[in-house]
Design a protein around this motif. Structure first.
Motif, PDB file in Angstrom:
ATOM      1  N   ASN A   1     -33.305 -58.432  29.489  1.00 17.05           N
ATOM      2  CA  ASN A   1     -34.026 -59.264  30.450  1.00 17.05           C
ATOM      3  C   ASN A   1     -33.235 -59.516  31.734  1.00 17.05           C
ATOM      4  O   ASN A   1     -33.794 -60.018  32.713  1.00 17.05           O
ATOM      5  CB  ASN A   1     -34.413 -60.601  29.798  1.00 17.05           C
ATOM      6  CG  ASN A   1     -35.576 -60.460  28.839  1.00 17.05           C
ATOM      7  OD1 ASN A   1     -36.522 -59.718  29.101  1.00 17.05           O
ATOM      8  ND2 ASN A   1     -35.506 -61.141  27.706  1.00 17.05           N
TER       9      ASN A   1
ATOM     10  N   GLY B   1     -33.789 -56.907  35.546  1.00 22.34           N
ATOM     11  CA  GLY B   1     -34.549 -57.147  36.768  1.00 22.34           C
ATOM     12  C   GLY B   1     -33.867 -58.087  37.739  1.00 22.34           C
ATOM     13  O   GLY B   1     -34.319 -58.226  38.884  1.00 22.34           O
ATOM     14  N   LYS B   2     -32.790 -58.729  37.318  1.00 26.38           N
ATOM     15  CA  LYS B   2     -32.087 -59.660  38.202  1.00 26.38           C
ATOM     16  C   LYS B   2     -30.929 -58.963  38.930  1.00 26.38           C
ATOM     17  O   LYS B   2     -30.940 -58.830  40.149  1.00 26.38           O
ATOM     18  CB  LYS B   2     -31.560 -60.854  37.392  1.00 26.38           C
ATOM     19  CG  LYS B   2     -30.839 -61.920  38.239  1.00 26.38           C
ATOM     20  CD  LYS B   2     -30.396 -63.085  37.373  1.00 26.38           C
ATOM     21  CE  LYS B   2     -29.658 -64.141  38.189  1.00 26.38           C
ATOM     22  NZ  LYS B   2     -30.554 -64.858  39.138  1.00 26.38           N
TER      23      LYS B   2
ATOM     24  N   SER C   1     -34.362 -66.756  34.480  1.00 25.66           N
ATOM     25  CA  SER C   1     -33.199 -66.039  35.007  1.00 25.66           C
ATOM     26  C   SER C   1     -32.576 -66.751  36.197  1.00 25.66           C
ATOM     27  O   SER C   1     -31.387 -66.579  36.473  1.00 25.66           O
ATOM     28  CB  SER C   1     -33.591 -64.614  35.393  1.00 25.66           C
ATOM     29  OG  SER C   1     -34.583 -64.617  36.411  1.00 25.66           O
TER      30      SER C   1
END
Length: 546
Positions: free
Chosen positions: A83, A86-87, A442
């Motif tokens: 996860n 995407g950051k 996030s």
């Protein structure tokens, strides 16, 4: 339009551990979030660095005795669903595992026994590859008498003979195998089943046999001119190099295939000084090889030619002199789900060649194993590799797969066999869906660049062919990288819930453990949902009040 009532809006928190994407994607079944969390949360847990490292190493080796090896060669499917991707990039799990594996070797850590006392059953393992050694490890640590039979001069199977030194140094593999052997099993090298000892003799000597022979038999192309010198399969070529007997290739080498063996063969051939062209009948997008290895091949000067297939090998006398190539185009999907390559009529051309390496397919070699052979390339088994009560199997004997899957096959077969022999219940974790990315906040975490392992230059790779291309990250990088983990689906002690709860519904635990830092006092809960909305890892979920 109906408006929700006050009671419908109110909800109390529920502490719900959920499956992280990394855990769902790990071929070995390792608790990635767990062992990373032990290190990332070491100060909250009152652990010194070395204590945390050791505890994490034991968590990994509980299911996989090859962390330093897989940390180098695994295609790390665990990172695909991270996860954090995407950051600012997925957590570098593979690099973390490699550091931890190397640390365990430097510290001389020993693999842990699970049960004391010798069991009465004798176990024979055919093949000292990743599946066979994993099975032997799990049985030996439970007290069984294990003998491993390997027809080659060294253990390791494809890890030993199918992966180049520049990717997996032999000393690393040998050190991890030695830890397994130190549990007390017997290893018989140069012992081919059906050659030095028969299947009948093995059955007489052992109560249980495990078949972990791997897929070292490669398929040729079936084209004119391939019979004769200077034509090898990918596994033959790599095994010769790893045995210290590299064949003479000449100046122009053609490699055929798009998998990891093909890329390994091409890069190894390039290190001999030859010009290397790799032919693949589909496009770059369909290549099953590890993407980073493909990039390395390009950087090292390997020419990749897509939508191309060899149709004939030309010879001048006995020597290979050319390869006739036909252009391909992609048609409808085949049984694999990929679009089928179709020959383009009238598109033949020739490439100069002095040698050809075919790396298009592999299967188990059943020579000498007629009594066990399935009559097909792959053996079929019931759950956990059981064929019958006295015969189990795993790894490439069941179908081609990555080393991590073979290791998992061996472990699961051992766990199931042990439960059967000791009349115990086999605990099988229920299937779960990984926590969704939108459950993770996030933005709670600041941006941190992903750890990048050091690499040697292309010039150094070609002048020192056996030099390891990628190094292990340093301890400072390692400690920074574990902090990047979101701990998806499990509390990491951020204290958001504790700090913002108006009613005092959370109390600190005096002796926290990874994932368990606060106790809920639901009678103090006001149902405001604040803790649920603030929880960055998705561990707190809503439960209606009332």
């Amino acid at each position: 339009m109906k408006t929700a009532s006050f009671q419908e809006v109110l909800a109390r928190p529920k502490q719900s551990e959920q499956l992280p994407p990394c855990g769902a994607g790990c071929a070995t079944g390792a608790d990635i979030r767990g062992w990373i969390g032990v290190i990332a949360q070491r100060r909250k847990l009152g652990l010194w660095d070395a204590e945390a490292f050791s505890r994490a190493w034991r968590m990994v080796t509980n299911v996989n005795p090859f962390p330093a090896t897989l940390g180098r060669i695994c295609p790390h499917p665990c990172e695909a669903g991270c996860n954090r991707a995407g950051k600012d990039g997925a957590v570098a799990i593979n690099a973390l595992e490699r550091f931890l594996g190397d640390w365990g070797l430097r510290q001389g850590l020993e693999l842990e026994r699970l049960e004391i006392g010798e069991k009465p059953e004798s176990i024979g393992v055919i093949g000292a590859g990743p599946a066979g050694l994993s099975f032997a490890y799990q049985m030996a640590r439970r007290g069984y008498r294990v003998t491993v039979y390997e027809r080659n001069a060294k253990p390791g199977g494809m890890l030993q003979y199918g992966i180049p030194e520049y990717r997996l140094p032999e000393r690393i593999l040998a050190a991890e195998i030695q830890k397994i052997l130190a549990l007390g099993m017997e290893l018989k090298l140069g012992t081919g089943i059906g050659r030095e000892v028969s299947v009948r003799e093995l059955k007489a000597q052992h109560d249980i046999l495990f078949l972990g022979i791997g897929a070292l038999r490669a398929r040729m192309l079936g084209i004119p001119g391939e019979d004769g010198g200077s034509v090898w399969t990918g596994t033959e070529y790599l095994a010769s190099v790893n045995r210290g007997e590299p064949p003479a290739l000449g100046a122009e080498v053609i490699v055929v295939g798009g998998g990891n063996t093909a890329i390994d063969a091409a890069r190894t051939a390039r290190r001999s000084g030859a010009r290397v062209t790799l032919l693949y009948r589909r496009t770059r997008q369909e290549m099953p090889a590890i993407a980073a290895e493909v990039e390395d091949a390009l950087a090292e000067g390997v020419t990749l030619t897509f939508l191309a297939a060899p149709v004939r090998i030309g010879r001048t006398g006995a020597e290979v002199s050319s390869v006739a190539v036909q252009q391909m185009q992609l048609g409808d999907p085949d049984a694999s789900g990929r679009r089928k390559p179709v020959a383009v009529s009238g598109s033949e051309y020739e490439l100069p060649a002095s040698a050809l390496i075919a790396a298009v397919s592999q299967e188990p070699d059943w020579e000498g194993l007629d009594e066990l052979a399935p009559g097909a390339p792959w053996i079929r088994s019931a759950q956990h590799g059981r064929i019958d009560d006295a015969l189990w199997a795993g790894g490439d004997a069941l179908g081609l797969g990555i080393a991590g899957l073979a290791i998992a096959n061996g472990r699961r077969a051992a766990e199931a066999l042990h439960a059967r022999l000791r009349n115990r219940e086999l605990r099988i974790p229920p299937a779960r869906i990984p926590i969704a990315g939108d459950a993770i906040k996030s933005d709670f975490h600041c941006d941190r660049a992903r750890a990048v392992a050091p690499e040697i230059s292309v010039d150094d790779r070609l002048t020192a062919p056996e030099a390891e291309v990628r190094g292990t990250i340093g301890e400072a990088q390692f400690l920074e990288e574990v902090e990047r983990c979101f701990s998806c689906g499990l509390c990491f002690g951020c204290e958001q819930c504790f700090m913002y709860c108006n009613g005092g519904g959370f109390s600190r635990l005096e002796e926290p453990t990874p994932g368990t830092y606060f106790a809920l006092k639901l009678d103090a809960c006001e149902g405001c949902r604040k803790c649920i909305e603030l929880c960055p890892c998705g561990y707190l979920t809503a439960e209606p009040m009332g």
